[in-house]
Write an enzyme that holds these catalytic residues in place. Structure first.
Site, PDB file in Angstrom:
ATOM      1  N   HIS A  79       1.898 -41.000 -20.493  1.00 12.96           N
ATOM      2  CA  HIS A  79       0.450 -41.141 -20.660  1.00 12.96           C
ATOM      3  C   HIS A  79      -0.280 -39.796 -20.541  1.00 12.96           C
ATOM      4  O   HIS A  79      -1.392 -39.662 -21.060  1.00 12.96           O
ATOM      5  CB  HIS A  79      -0.119 -42.089 -19.611  1.00 12.96           C
ATOM      6  CG  HIS A  79      -0.159 -43.521 -20.031  1.00 12.96           C
ATOM      7  ND1 HIS A  79      -0.627 -43.923 -21.265  1.00 12.96           N
ATOM      8  CD2 HIS A  79       0.192 -44.653 -19.360  1.00 12.96           C
ATOM      9  CE1 HIS A  79      -0.567 -45.239 -21.345  1.00 12.96           C
ATOM     10  NE2 HIS A  79      -0.066 -45.706 -20.214  1.00 12.96           N
ATOM     11  N   GLU A 106       4.208 -43.828 -17.139  1.00 15.79           N
ATOM     12  CA  GLU A 106       2.995 -43.166 -16.646  1.00 15.79           C
ATOM     13  C   GLU A 106       3.001 -41.676 -16.967  1.00 15.79           C
ATOM     14  O   GLU A 106       1.946 -41.093 -17.251  1.00 15.79           O
ATOM     15  CB  GLU A 106       2.856 -43.382 -15.137  1.00 15.79           C
ATOM     16  CG  GLU A 106       2.813 -44.842 -14.686  1.00 15.79           C
ATOM     17  CD  GLU A 106       1.711 -45.661 -15.346  1.00 15.79           C
ATOM     18  OE1 GLU A 106       0.754 -45.076 -15.887  1.00 15.79           O
ATOM     19  OE2 GLU A 106       1.814 -46.895 -15.324  1.00 15.79           O
ATOM     20  N   GLU A 159      -0.701 -47.337 -24.831  1.00 15.83           N
ATOM     21  CA  GLU A 159       0.353 -48.131 -24.197  1.00 15.83           C
ATOM     22  C   GLU A 159       1.612 -48.198 -25.046  1.00 15.83           C
ATOM     23  O   GLU A 159       2.724 -48.220 -24.514  1.00 15.83           O
ATOM     24  CB  GLU A 159      -0.164 -49.542 -23.891  1.00 15.83           C
ATOM     25  CG  GLU A 159      -1.380 -49.597 -22.995  1.00 15.83           C
ATOM     26  CD  GLU A 159      -1.182 -48.894 -21.661  1.00 15.83           C
ATOM     27  OE1 GLU A 159      -0.026 -48.701 -21.237  1.00 15.83           O
ATOM     28  OE2 GLU A 159      -2.196 -48.534 -21.022  1.00 15.83           O
TER      29      GLU A 159
END
Length: 839
Positions: free
Chosen positions: A317, A314, A336
Site C-alpha cells: 500500500h 500493507e 486493495e
C-alpha cells in the site's frame, strides 16, 4: 483571458455559490462538493496539535491551522462532523469572521475569503469517534471519511496535503505518527512531541497512536524500523523478529519491482489489541491487529501465511494507495487489488513449499464466491455519491474478486508489459491521485489485447457466470450463462480433465457464451476447472457429481483436488448434491488428506455443512470429527478440527469430551485464546455450568487487554434470557459498540442458534440500528454487524423478519441493503430464495 475561459470561470463561480447553499441542507461529502473543491483548493497544508489527557473520560482539545490557495474566490465549506459547540474559535487570515456549523460542515461566506493564499485557524474539541480511546492508549483510524470526526478538514482523498503534528501528552506515554519526532520538551508530568512535516497525504492516511507502549527496533541496510506493542507474552513478542524481517523483505521487493525507492520518510508499525482491521497502511505508522501479527505458539500454516500476506499487503500500500491514491472511493478497490495481488506474489519465496496457486484459489476465489453467489453481490467498481457511504464499498468483491481479475489481466498482457505499465502509472501519478480508467488506459497501451472491453465485464458488472460442460459423441461444449440475465460473457481460461477412452487435459479459452471442443471420441466424464483458473459456478450433471463425490480424494494434484472440492461445494449450495452425501465424501477424504491447505478447506466446508445434519447422522459426523481431531496426521488439521467442534458440536458425548479438555487444559496444541473461545461455547452448550466455566477461565487470563475483552464478552453467554435482552439493548448506544470485534462477538452469541427461536426478536431492532452502526462505526462494521445478527439464523420466522423489514423500508439504501443480503445468504438459501443456476 479568452472568452471560453471567462465563461468557464463564471459558470464555476455560479456553481460554487449554488452548491454551497445546497450542501448545508445535506450531510457528508457529496461528489459534487468534492469535485468543486478539487478545482479551487491547492497547496494544502495542515498544522495540527492535540492535547491528550491521561484520563480517558477527559476531553481531547485541538488546534488546526489550514493553509491553502484558492484559484477562485468562493465560500469555504470545511468538514467537521461534530456539534457546533465543539468549535471554540475560528480565525480566517488572522481575523475572526462569521461562520455557521451545519450538517457536518463549517461554512464561511465567500465575502470573507480571499482569492489566493488563505489561512484558517480553528481551535476545537476533538471528536471521540475515531480516537479509539482506551484506559492506557488511543489510536486514530480515519478511513474512509473519518478525519472530519476528529478535526476540521477537507476530507476527500484527492485533496492531498502535508501534515505537521504536535502532541501534548503524559510523560509516561510514547507516540508514533506518519513522520518522525523532531523535538521533545517536558514540563512536569506532561511532554510535547513535534513531528516532522509529512509528504503529501490524503486525510484518511493521517494517523497517530499514543499511550503505554513498549518499543522494539530493527535495522537492515541503513533502514531502521520501530515497533510499538502492548503484548506481555514473551513468546509472542519474540515473533517481532520475523515481522521485522518480512517488512524489510517486502519493502525491498516493491522497490525492485516499481523502480521507486520507498517514498516516505520512515516505516514504523503499531500492534494494537482489539484493532478493527487486520492492518491499516498509514505511512510511517502502519497499524496491525495483535491477533494477526503475534500468533499462538502452535500457529497453523494458514495463519503463518496469512500473517505474511497481511504484512506484504500493507507494505504494498505504500506505493499502491499511499504514493498513488484513488481519486474517489468508488475506486478504493484499485489500492486493495494491488495490495492483495502483490501480497500473493511476494509471499511465494517466503513459503517455497506452499502451492501458491492453490492458496490463491483457496483464499481469493473462495472468498469472492462467498459474496458473488449472494443476492447482495456488487461489481468491483461501484458507484458512490457521497463519502459518507464509502465504507459500504468494502467487502470480498474488492479484496478477493479484484485479485482474481488481476491475475487474468496479467495472464492476457504478460508480466513484463504489466510491470512496465505499473511503473508508468506510479511515476505519472506519484503523490497524486488516479482513477481505474487512468490505469487501464496505460495498461491498454502496453498490449494488443482489448483490456477496456475486459474491464467493462470483469470490473464494472456484478456477478459471475454459470458454466456447464455438455458431452457429445466426438467432444464437448462449454457454455456460460449470466444468472442475472444480461447476456454478459466473462472471457477466461481454464482446464478440463477428460475421463474416457483416454484421459486428457483440455485448455479452454472461453471468449463467447458457447465454445465447441473437438476430441475425436466420447468423454465419459468432464471434470471442470482442473487448474483452478476458472471463475464462476461450474455446474455438474448428476453423473459427474457422483463421480467426483467418490473420487476427488484420489486426485494426485493438490491444486485440482482443491478445485474439485470448491466445485462440489458450490453444487451443494445449488442443491445439485445432497448435504449428507457431501459430508460423507469429505469425512472419507479428510482422513487421508496430507496437504495442510486442502485439509483446511475441507474443515471449513464441513464446518458449514455439519450444522445442517440432523439426528443420528449429526452425532456420527461429530464423533468422527472428534476422533480425527486427536488422530489426524496433520497438526494444523487437529487444531482446526478442535476449533470447529467447539462451535458445531451438540451431541452430549462430544460436548462432554470438549469440557474435559477445557477443564484440565489437557491439549497442548491449544492456546489461551483457544481455551477462552472453548469456554465461551461451553457456556452455551452447558448453561448449568456458566458460572463455573466463566470464573475458572477468567482466572486463567493474565494479560490486562485480554481480560477486558473477556469481561466484555462473557455476560452475553448467560443462560438468563432477560439479561441477554438487556445486553442487546445496551448495544443501541454507540459507546457500547466502541470496540467493534468484541461487539460482533457479543451480538453473534446473543443470536446463537441455541437461542432460536427466542433470538428472532433481535433481528428487527438489529436491522433498524444498522444505519446508526454505519454512521458511528468503521468500514467493516456494518457487514460484521449484519453477519453477527443473521449468520446463525435459519428459521422461517427469521427469514420473514428480514423480508418484512425490507418490505417496510422500500427505499432502504442499496449499499447497506447489499450488506444485509450478503449476510443473510444462508438464511435466504434454506428458505428458498437464492440465485438459481442458468444452463
Amino acid at each position: 483571458m479568452n472568452a471560453r475561459r471567462f465563461l468557464f470561470i463564471i459558470s464555476l463561480l455560479f456553481s460554487m455559490i449554488t452548491y454551497s447553499n445546497k450542501v448545508t441542507e445535506g450531510i457528508g461529502v457529496p461528489w459534487e462538493l468534492a469535485t468543486l473543491r478539487k478545482q479551487t483548493i491547492h497547496n494544502l497544508e495542515y498544522k495540527l496539535s492535540f492535547t491528550i489527557p491521561k484520563v480517558k473520560a477527559e476531553i481531547v482539545t485541538g488546534k488546526v491551522l489550514i493553509h491553502f490557495t484558492l484559484s477562485e474566490k468562493t465560500s469555504l465549506i470545511v468538514d467537521f462532523r461534530e456539534e457546533a459547540d465543539k468549535v471554540r474559535s475560528l480565525l480566517l487570515n488572522g481575523k475572526p469572521v462569521p461562520y455557521r456549523v451545519s450538517n457536518e460542515h463549517i461554512i464561511i461566506d465567500q465575502k470573507h475569503v480571499s482569492k489566493g493564499t488563505n489561512e484558517l485557524n480553528i481551535t476545537f474539541i476533538a471528536g471521540n469517534q475515531s480516537l479509539n480511546r482506551n484506559d492506557e492508549f488511543l489510536y486514530t483510524l480515519l478511513v474512509p471519511d473519518r478525519a472530519r470526526t476528529l478535526f476540521p478538514c477537507f476530507d476527500q482523498p484527492n485533496l492531498k496535503a502535508r501534515f505537521t503534528l504536535e502532541l501534548e501528552l503524559p510523560t509516561s506515554w510514547s507516540a508514533v505518527s506518519n513522520s518522525g519526532v523532531t523535538k521533545e520538551t517536558k514540563a512536569g508530568e506532561r511532554k510535547s512531541l513535534l513531528f516532522a512535516t509529512t509528504e503529501p497525504l490524503s486525510t484518511y492516511l493521517f494517523a497517530f497512536a499514543a499511550g503505554e507502549f513498549k518499543q522494539a527496533k530493527a535495522t537492515r541496510k541503513g533502514r531502521t524500523i520501530a515497533a510499538y506493542y502492548r503484548e506481555t507474552d514473551e513468546k509472542k513478542v519474540a515473533q517481532l523478529d520475523t515481522v521485522f524481517s518480512q517488512i524489510f523483505d517486502a519493502l525491498e521487493w516493491q522497490e525492485a519491482f516499481t523502480g521507486i525507492v520507498y517514498p516516505f520518510s520512515k516505516y514504523d508499525f503499531v500492534v494494537l489489541p482489539g484493532f478493527q482491521f487486520g492492518g491499516m497502511e498509514h505511512t510511517g505508522a502502519t497499524f496491525y491487529n495483535d491477533r494477526r501479527i503475534l500468533l499462538n505458539e502452535h500457529a497453523t500454516p494458514d495463519e503463518e501465511l496469512e500473517r505474511t500476506q497481511l504484512i506484504t499487503h500493507e507494505t504494498s500500500h505504500m506505493w499502491f494507495g499511499d504514493l498513488v491514491t484513488m481519486n474517489w472511493f468508488d475506486d478504493v478497490w484499485t489500492k486493495e487489488v494491488f495490495a492483495n495481488y502483490f501480497a500473493s506474489v511476494m509471499s511465494e519465496p517466503v513459503f517455497p513449499k506452499v502451492n501458491h496457486r492453490l492458496n490463491n484459489l483457496k483464499t481469493f476465489t473462495a472468498a469472492s464466491l462467498s459474496e458473488d453467489r449472494t443476492l447482495g453481490t456488487t461489481s468491483i467498481q461501484q458507484p458512490l455519491d457521497n463519502l459518507s457511504n464509502a465504507g459500504l464499498i468494502y467487502g470480498n468483491i474488492i479484496y478477493d474478486k479484484a485479485p482474481v481479475m488481476m491475475q487474468k489481466l496479467v495472464e492476457i498482457m504478460g508480466w513484463e508489459a504489466f510491470r512496465s505499465g505499473i511503473r508508468q502509472y506510479l511515476t505519472t501519478y506519484a503523490y497524486g491521485n488516479a482513477t481505474w480508467d487512468d490505469l487501464i488506459n496505460i495498461l491498454d497501451s502496453k498490449t494488443d489485447a482489448d483490456l477496456t472491453s475486459f474491464s467493462n465485464v470483469w470490473v464494472k458488472q456484478k456477478g459471475m457466470p454459470d458454466i456447464s460442460l455438455i458431452p457429445s459423441e466426438n467432444g464437448f461444449t462449454v457454455r456460460q450463462a449470466d444468472p442475472w440475465k444480461r447476456d454478459l460473457v466473462w472471457p477466461q481460461r481454464f482446464a478440463v480433465k477428460v475421463v474416457g477412452e483416454k484421459d486428457t487435459l483440455i485448455h479452454v479459452d472461453l471468449t463467447t457464451s458457447k465454445c465447441e471442443i473437438p476430441l475425436g471420441f466420447a468423454a465419459e466424464k468432464l471434470l471442470p476447472n482442473y487448474d483452478g483458473r476458472g471463475y464462476g459456478r461450474f455446474l455438474l450433471d448428476k453423473l459427474t457429481a457422483d463421480y467426483l463425490l467418490n473420487h476427488w480424494a484420489e486426485e494426485k494434484d493438490d491444486l485440482a483436488r482443491q478445485s474439485y472440492l470448491m466445485t462440489l461445494y458450490e453444487n451443494r449450495l445449488c442443491f445439485r448434491i445432497s448435504n449428507s452425501d457431501f459430508v460423507r465424501s469429505l469425512l472419507v477424504g479428510l482422513k487421508h488428506e496430507l496437504n495442510d491447505l486442502v485439509a483446511s478447506s475441507i474443515v471449513s466446508y464441513l464446518w458449514n455443512s455439519v450444522l445442517e445434519l440432523r439426528g443420528d447422522e449429526r452425532g456420527v459426523a461429530e464423533a468422527t470429527l472428534f476422533d480425527l481431531s486427536n488422530e489426524h496426521p496433520l497438526t494444523s488439521c487437529r487444531i482446526q478440527l478442535k476449533r470447529m467442534l467447539r462451535d458445531v458440536a451438540e451431541s452430549p458425548k462430544v460436548v462432554g469430551e470438549l469440557y474435559v479438555i477445557w477443564d484440565v487444559a489437557s491439549d497442548q496444541l491449544l492456546s489461551e485464546r483457544d481455551y477462552t473461545s472453548l469456554a465461551y461455547n461451553l457456556c452455551l452448550k452447558m448453561p448449568e455450568k456458566y458460572e463455573v466455566i466463566s470464573a475458572k477461565q477468567r482466572a486463567r487470563i493474565s494479560n490486562s487487554d485480554r481480560l477486558r475483552e473477556f469481561d466484555f464478552i462473557i455476560p452475553s453467554l448467560t443462560p438468563d434470557s432477560l439479561k441477554r435482552d438487556s445486553i442487546f439493548q445496551s448495544l443501541s448506544r454507540a459507546e457500547n459498540r466502541r470496540i467493534e470485534p468484541w461487539t460482533q462477538t457479543v451480538l453473534a452469541f446473543l443470536n446463537h442458534r441455541s437461542h432460536e427461536p427466542s433470538s428472532v426478536k433481535y433481528i428487527r431492532p438489529g436491522l433498524e440500528l444498522l444505519k446508526e452502526v454505519q454512521r458511528t462505526g468503521d468500514i467493516f462494521f456494518p457487514r460484521g454487524w449484519a453477519n453477527a445478527l443473521l449468520g446463525s439464523h435459519r428459521s422461517t420466522e427469521a427469514y420473514q423478519a428480514v423480508k418484512t423489514f425490507f418490505a417496510e423500508h422500500p427505499d432502504y439504501p442499496q449499499l447497506l441493503k447489499n450488506k444485509i443480503l450478503q449476510a443473510a445468504y444462508p438464511l435466504y438459501r434454506v428458505n428458498g430464495e437464492w440465485i438459481e443456476p442458468q444452463e
